[in-house]
Every structure is written in C-alpha cells, then in structure tokens.
Design a protein around this motif. Sequence first.
Motif, PDB file in Angstrom:
ATOM      1  N   TRP A  20       0.849  -1.181   0.000  1.00  0.00           N
ATOM      2  CA  TRP A  20       0.000   0.000   0.000  1.00  0.00           C
ATOM      3  C   TRP A  20       0.891   1.239   0.000  1.00  0.00           C
ATOM      4  O   TRP A  20       1.850   1.324   0.765  1.00  0.00           O
ATOM      5  CB  TRP A  20      -0.894   0.024   1.237  1.00  0.00           C
ATOM      6  N   LEU A  21       0.563   2.188  -0.859  1.00  0.00           N
ATOM      7  CA  LEU A  21       1.274   3.463  -0.913  1.00  0.00           C
ATOM      8  C   LEU A  21       0.303   4.567  -0.504  1.00  0.00           C
ATOM      9  O   LEU A  21      -0.761   4.717  -1.118  1.00  0.00           O
ATOM     10  CB  LEU A  21       1.800   3.723  -2.323  1.00  0.00           C
ATOM     11  N   THR A  22       0.673   5.302   0.516  1.00  0.00           N
ATOM     12  CA  THR A  22      -0.147   6.412   0.995  1.00  0.00           C
ATOM     13  C   THR A  22       0.588   7.717   0.744  1.00  0.00           C
ATOM     14  O   THR A  22       1.741   7.876   1.183  1.00  0.00           O
ATOM     15  CB  THR A  22      -0.445   6.268   2.500  1.00  0.00           C
ATOM     16  N   GLY A  23      -0.034   8.628   0.014  1.00  0.00           N
ATOM     17  CA  GLY A  23       0.597   9.902  -0.298  1.00  0.00           C
ATOM     18  C   GLY A  23       0.392  10.269  -1.753  1.00  0.00           C
ATOM     19  O   GLY A  23      -0.476   9.731  -2.439  1.00  0.00           O
ATOM     20  N   GLU A  24       1.215  11.202  -2.226  1.00  0.00           N
ATOM     21  CA  GLU A  24       1.115  11.679  -3.603  1.00  0.00           C
ATOM     22  C   GLU A  24       1.898  10.751  -4.527  1.00  0.00           C
ATOM     23  O   GLU A  24       3.126  10.731  -4.507  1.00  0.00           O
ATOM     24  CB  GLU A  24       1.664  13.104  -3.707  1.00  0.00           C
ATOM     25  N   LEU A  25       1.184   9.954  -5.329  1.00  0.00           N
ATOM     26  CA  LEU A  25       1.827   9.054  -6.275  1.00  0.00           C
ATOM     27  C   LEU A  25       1.565   9.554  -7.683  1.00  0.00           C
ATOM     28  O   LEU A  25       0.421   9.749  -8.085  1.00  0.00           O
ATOM     29  CB  LEU A  25       1.283   7.630  -6.114  1.00  0.00           C
ATOM     30  N   ASN A  26       2.645   9.755  -8.445  1.00  0.00           N
ATOM     31  CA  ASN A  26       2.537  10.244  -9.817  1.00  0.00           C
ATOM     32  C   ASN A  26       2.538   9.039 -10.767  1.00  0.00           C
ATOM     33  O   ASN A  26       3.578   8.419 -10.997  1.00  0.00           O
ATOM     34  CB  ASN A  26       3.722  11.176 -10.122  1.00  0.00           C
ATOM     35  N   ILE A  27       1.373   8.686 -11.298  1.00  0.00           N
ATOM     36  CA  ILE A  27       1.241   7.496 -12.129  1.00  0.00           C
ATOM     37  C   ILE A  27       2.059   7.631 -13.420  1.00  0.00           C
ATOM     38  O   ILE A  27       2.695   6.675 -13.861  1.00  0.00           O
ATOM     39  CB  ILE A  27      -0.236   7.212 -12.469  1.00  0.00           C
ATOM     40  N   ALA A  28       2.045   8.822 -14.019  1.00  0.00           N
ATOM     41  CA  ALA A  28       2.802   9.019 -15.255  1.00  0.00           C
ATOM     42  C   ALA A  28       4.298   8.833 -15.015  1.00  0.00           C
ATOM     43  O   ALA A  28       4.999   8.206 -15.821  1.00  0.00           O
ATOM     44  CB  ALA A  28       2.525  10.412 -15.819  1.00  0.00           C
ATOM     45  N   PHE A 133      14.794   6.226 -11.358  1.00  0.00           N
ATOM     46  CA  PHE A 133      14.116   6.748 -12.544  1.00  0.00           C
ATOM     47  C   PHE A 133      12.808   7.451 -12.165  1.00  0.00           C
ATOM     48  O   PHE A 133      12.398   8.396 -12.854  1.00  0.00           O
ATOM     49  CB  PHE A 133      13.843   5.624 -13.538  1.00  0.00           C
ATOM     50  N   TYR A 134      12.147   6.994 -11.108  1.00  0.00           N
ATOM     51  CA  TYR A 134      10.933   7.681 -10.661  1.00  0.00           C
ATOM     52  C   TYR A 134      11.279   9.097 -10.199  1.00  0.00           C
ATOM     53  O   TYR A 134      10.604  10.070 -10.571  1.00  0.00           O
ATOM     54  CB  TYR A 134      10.269   6.901  -9.533  1.00  0.00           C
ATOM     55  N   ASP A 135      12.338   9.227  -9.403  1.00  0.00           N
ATOM     56  CA  ASP A 135      12.758  10.551  -8.933  1.00  0.00           C
ATOM     57  C   ASP A 135      13.166  11.434 -10.114  1.00  0.00           C
ATOM     58  O   ASP A 135      12.874  12.640 -10.136  1.00  0.00           O
ATOM     59  CB  ASP A 135      13.913  10.419  -7.944  1.00  0.00           C
ATOM     60  N   ARG A 136      13.844  10.853 -11.087  1.00  0.00           N
ATOM     61  CA  ARG A 136      14.258  11.636 -12.252  1.00  0.00           C
ATOM     62  C   ARG A 136      13.038  12.077 -13.064  1.00  0.00           C
ATOM     63  O   ARG A 136      12.995  13.201 -13.587  1.00  0.00           O
ATOM     64  CB  ARG A 136      15.222  10.820 -13.106  1.00  0.00           C
ATOM     65  N   ALA A 137      12.037  11.220 -13.169  1.00  0.00           N
ATOM     66  CA  ALA A 137      10.820  11.590 -13.897  1.00  0.00           C
ATOM     67  C   ALA A 137      10.087  12.725 -13.184  1.00  0.00           C
ATOM     68  O   ALA A 137       9.564  13.646 -13.837  1.00  0.00           O
ATOM     69  CB  ALA A 137       9.907  10.367 -14.045  1.00  0.00           C
ATOM     70  N   LEU A 138      10.041  12.670 -11.842  1.00  0.00           N
ATOM     71  CA  LEU A 138       9.408  13.759 -11.081  1.00  0.00           C
ATOM     72  C   LEU A 138      10.118  15.081 -11.324  1.00  0.00           C
ATOM     73  O   LEU A 138       9.488  16.145 -11.342  1.00  0.00           O
ATOM     74  CB  LEU A 138       9.429  13.433  -9.587  1.00  0.00           C
ATOM     75  N   ALA A 139      11.445  15.014 -11.503  1.00  0.00           N
ATOM     76  CA  ALA A 139      12.236  16.227 -11.704  1.00  0.00           C
ATOM     77  C   ALA A 139      12.235  16.691 -13.162  1.00  0.00           C
ATOM     78  O   ALA A 139      12.875  17.700 -13.497  1.00  0.00           O
ATOM     79  CB  ALA A 139      13.671  15.984 -11.243  1.00  0.00           C
ATOM     80  N   GLY A 140      11.538  15.969 -14.036  1.00  0.00           N
ATOM     81  CA  GLY A 140      11.471  16.361 -15.439  1.00  0.00           C
ATOM     82  C   GLY A 140      12.655  15.915 -16.265  1.00  0.00           C
ATOM     83  O   GLY A 140      12.841  16.394 -17.394  1.00  0.00           O
ATOM     84  N   ASP A 141      13.468  15.005 -15.730  1.00  0.00           N
ATOM     85  CA  ASP A 141      14.643  14.520 -16.455  1.00  0.00           C
ATOM     86  C   ASP A 141      14.193  13.521 -17.518  1.00  0.00           C
ATOM     87  O   ASP A 141      13.653  12.455 -17.213  1.00  0.00           O
ATOM     88  CB  ASP A 141      15.597  13.838 -15.469  1.00  0.00           C
ATOM     89  N   SER A 142      14.424  13.839 -18.779  1.00  0.00           N
ATOM     90  CA  SER A 142      14.046  12.945 -19.875  1.00  0.00           C
ATOM     91  C   SER A 142      15.268  12.495 -20.663  1.00  0.00           C
ATOM     92  O   SER A 142      15.166  12.149 -21.841  1.00  0.00           O
ATOM     93  CB  SER A 142      13.049  13.640 -20.813  1.00  0.00           C
ATOM     94  N   GLY A 143      16.419  12.486 -19.999  1.00  0.00           N
ATOM     95  CA  GLY A 143      17.662  12.095 -20.673  1.00  0.00           C
ATOM     96  C   GLY A 143      17.671  10.629 -21.066  1.00  0.00           C
ATOM     97  O   GLY A 143      16.843   9.828 -20.629  1.00  0.00           O
ATOM     98  N   ASP A 144      18.624  10.280 -21.918  1.00  0.00           N
ATOM     99  CA  ASP A 144      18.731   8.904 -22.389  1.00  0.00           C
ATOM    100  C   ASP A 144      19.067   7.954 -21.247  1.00  0.00           C
ATOM    101  O   ASP A 144      19.695   8.331 -20.253  1.00  0.00           O
ATOM    102  CB  ASP A 144      19.815   8.798 -23.470  1.00  0.00           C
ATOM    103  N   VAL A 145      18.672   6.715 -21.420  1.00  0.00           N
ATOM    104  CA  VAL A 145      18.974   5.660 -20.453  1.00  0.00           C
ATOM    105  C   VAL A 145      20.370   5.110 -20.733  1.00  0.00           C
ATOM    106  O   VAL A 145      20.688   4.774 -21.882  1.00  0.00           O
ATOM    107  CB  VAL A 145      17.945   4.517 -20.539  1.00  0.00           C
ATOM    108  N   THR A 146      21.202   5.049 -19.693  1.00  0.00           N
ATOM    109  CA  THR A 146      22.521   4.444 -19.834  1.00  0.00           C
ATOM    110  C   THR A 146      22.394   2.943 -19.663  1.00  0.00           C
ATOM    111  O   THR A 146      21.979   2.460 -18.609  1.00  0.00           O
ATOM    112  CB  THR A 146      23.497   5.001 -18.780  1.00  0.00           C
ATOM    113  N   ASN A 147      22.736   2.208 -20.692  1.00  0.00           N
ATOM    114  CA  ASN A 147      22.602   0.762 -20.632  1.00  0.00           C
ATOM    115  C   ASN A 147      23.702   0.145 -19.775  1.00  0.00           C
ATOM    116  O   ASN A 147      24.793   0.694 -19.642  1.00  0.00           O
ATOM    117  CB  ASN A 147      22.650   0.154 -22.035  1.00  0.00           C
TER     118      ASN A 147
END
Length: 406
Positions: A20-28, A133-147
């Motif tokens: 269970w997650l309680t709080g502000e969850l950003n689905i996108a 990656f969730y934290d980076r998405a919240l911050a608007g980071d859309s950089g390439d993924v390092t494999n």
Amino acid sequence: MARLTGEFADWHNLHYMAMWLTGELNIAALRDAWWRVCLRHDVLRRTYLSADEACTHDDALSEVEFHTAETDAEAIELMRRFIGTPFSLDGPGFSRIAIVQRGERRHLFGIAMDHIISDQASWARIRADFTEFYDRALAGDSGDVTNVSSYQSFASEERRLFSGAWGEERRAFWRSYVGEFGTFPPSFPVGAEHTGEYQPRRVTRELPEDAKSRVHKFSLAARATPFAVVTSSVLAAMREVTGDPLPGISVNQHGRMLPGTSETAGLFVQTVPLHLGRQTRSPLETVRDVFLRTHDVFEYSIPLLVAGRFWNETLMVADRQAGLYVSLNEHPPSTFNLRAFTGTEGEYVELDFPGGKRFVETVVVAWNLYETGPELVAHYNENYFPGAAVEKVLEAAERFALTPGS
C-alpha cells in the motif's frame, strides 16, 4: 525451461512484491520509470521462441496497468489475481506491474517477475533503478537511459564457453563429484515418506543475541567464511542425527563469474550440492574442509540438469527435490524490498495464491543472523519429514556453530 509451462509450483519460481502506498503518487512518472528500467535491463525484454532459443525485444514488454477498487479487500483480490497468474513460455514476457487506486492518496502497488529473468542480486539492481528513474521523472529529467551489461551477451558468451575447454573442466569436476558423493540433489535419509496432504510447518530456535559475533569469531579461527561455518554446522548435524557418512545439502550460488556480469540483471543463481567428506574432523577442520569444497562447487557452478543432459550424463535426478536446503541471512527480508516512492509511505502486503511457495520434499534451513532477534529456522512438510529429526538437526547445528568446543 521446465518452470515455464504455465505453473509455478516450484517454491522459488515467482518473485513478487505488493504494498500500500499512501501519499502523492505520480502514475505518469511511475510508468515512465518502469519503461526506463526495461530499456536499461534487456532481460526484462526477453522472451523465448522455444526452450532453446531466446529473443530480446527493442522495447518494453510490460507497462504499469491501472485499476480502481471500491474496498481494500477488492483491491487486494484484484492484485492477487494479477500477480498470481502464472508466466508461460509463449507469453508476452516475464514481468508484470500494476496499480490499484483506492483513493486520491491511497494505492496498492504490485510487481511480479518469473525467476527465469531475475535472482536476488538482479532484483536489488532493478529496484534501485526503479526508484532512481521515478525521482528523475518527477524532476522532469528525460535524458537517455545508460545501458548496463547485456544479459543476451552473457548468455551467448556462456554458450560459447560451455562448448569449449571451460565446459570440459566443469564436466570433469562434476563427473568426479558425482562419482564420490552421488547424483544431485542430496537426500534427507531419515524416515521421509508421504503420509497425507502437504502440511507446512515452521520450527524456530531463538539464538543468543551474540550469535552473529560467535559465528564470525568461529569463521576467523577457521580462516573461512561465516557461510562455511553455518553450512558445516548443518552438515555435521545431519551426520550426527542420520548417521549418513556422506551427508549433503543444497545451497545457492549467486555468482556472476564471467567478465562484465557484475551489474547485469538476469538469472545467475544456480543450486549446487555441498557434502561433508568421510573423515571425522575437529570443528575447525570440518569448517575448513567445507570452505574449500564450497569454493570448488561455486567455481564450477553450472545448471547441472541441463549440463548433464547435454553431456548425456546423470548429474541431477530431475524428479527428486532437495532433501535439505541451507541459507545464511545477515539482513532482514525487508532490506530486499522496494522502498516506497518519493512522496509516499509504504506498507507491505503478503499475498497467497495456489501453487505458491511449497516445500513438499525439502527441509529449508535458514540461519537468520540479524542484529536483533537472531534465529535458526526450518520450514518443512510435516506429513513427509519426521519433525523430531528436523528439530534434532537444528539443535545439533546450533551447538556446532555457537559452542564449537562442546
């Protein structure tokens, strides 16, 4: 491939987690994070065209599904059915992930993976990347993924090595090992027989608060590892209780032994046998002997059933489960969980589904040497194994490891 037939009765075949997650969850952001995790680790994009041929896809094979529920019970049942659906060889992939919304600030999160693409070390890497990656998405980071290192490359390299001198060395070792100790897995030779339906039982021995330091002190004296101490304790206990001159157990090797595989996600764990030799030794000598044998079986670790079939040799009996399996845990299970996502608090949920964790013909012994509450635990089927013998093994193992001079 035998586990990919639509069933997961094997006790460690399904990796899952729900909370269970309680709080502000950003689905996108969650969906974006999972997509990036799949791009980073090619094993999450892997399917099998047959039992012998794999295919790695360019894009993610699973995405975060979204559901709603009116009650907590309904949400849990939705998640149980979602996670508990068996993976199959001809399915669309070996991971699934979902969110069930109960309110604006309350969600049930669940993820499941087939063991064919993940082991404990892989799960640690995947969960760390997921939260990053969730934290980076919240911050608007859309950089390439390092494999990172490719599981496909590892699999190709292992196939190449297996057909050459590297494979022949392992063939010679396991042929010699089986000649000395017999085929894998080792049995539990004390009155094991089915007397009814599967009936799980858990036996726990609470250990002294300083159990961890005692085991470490013993390992230093023996110039070995704590793992060698606890496995030696169970092997010595098996000999004492069963009278078997060559007692054996099953252990897991989580090694990533080929170059470049340390950060690779995928299935690298192999279950291998570990035996006690014929000689009766002092506790220190016993630990040292087991330590050296541990080094050998880990060095030559390969999937014994598949290798034996390839070589037309019987290394492992396919329809026999391990009589006794041993593990050493120095951290609580919670340390392997995915932490709650930024902005939320998490509460873990235990789910149950048919064909889940079963120990029908295996006694699973765990030395849990946490900083608080150390314990020695056995899980077993009490309608198959004699409980008195299991408890005697635990008692003798504790005595060996914690009071080696007694």
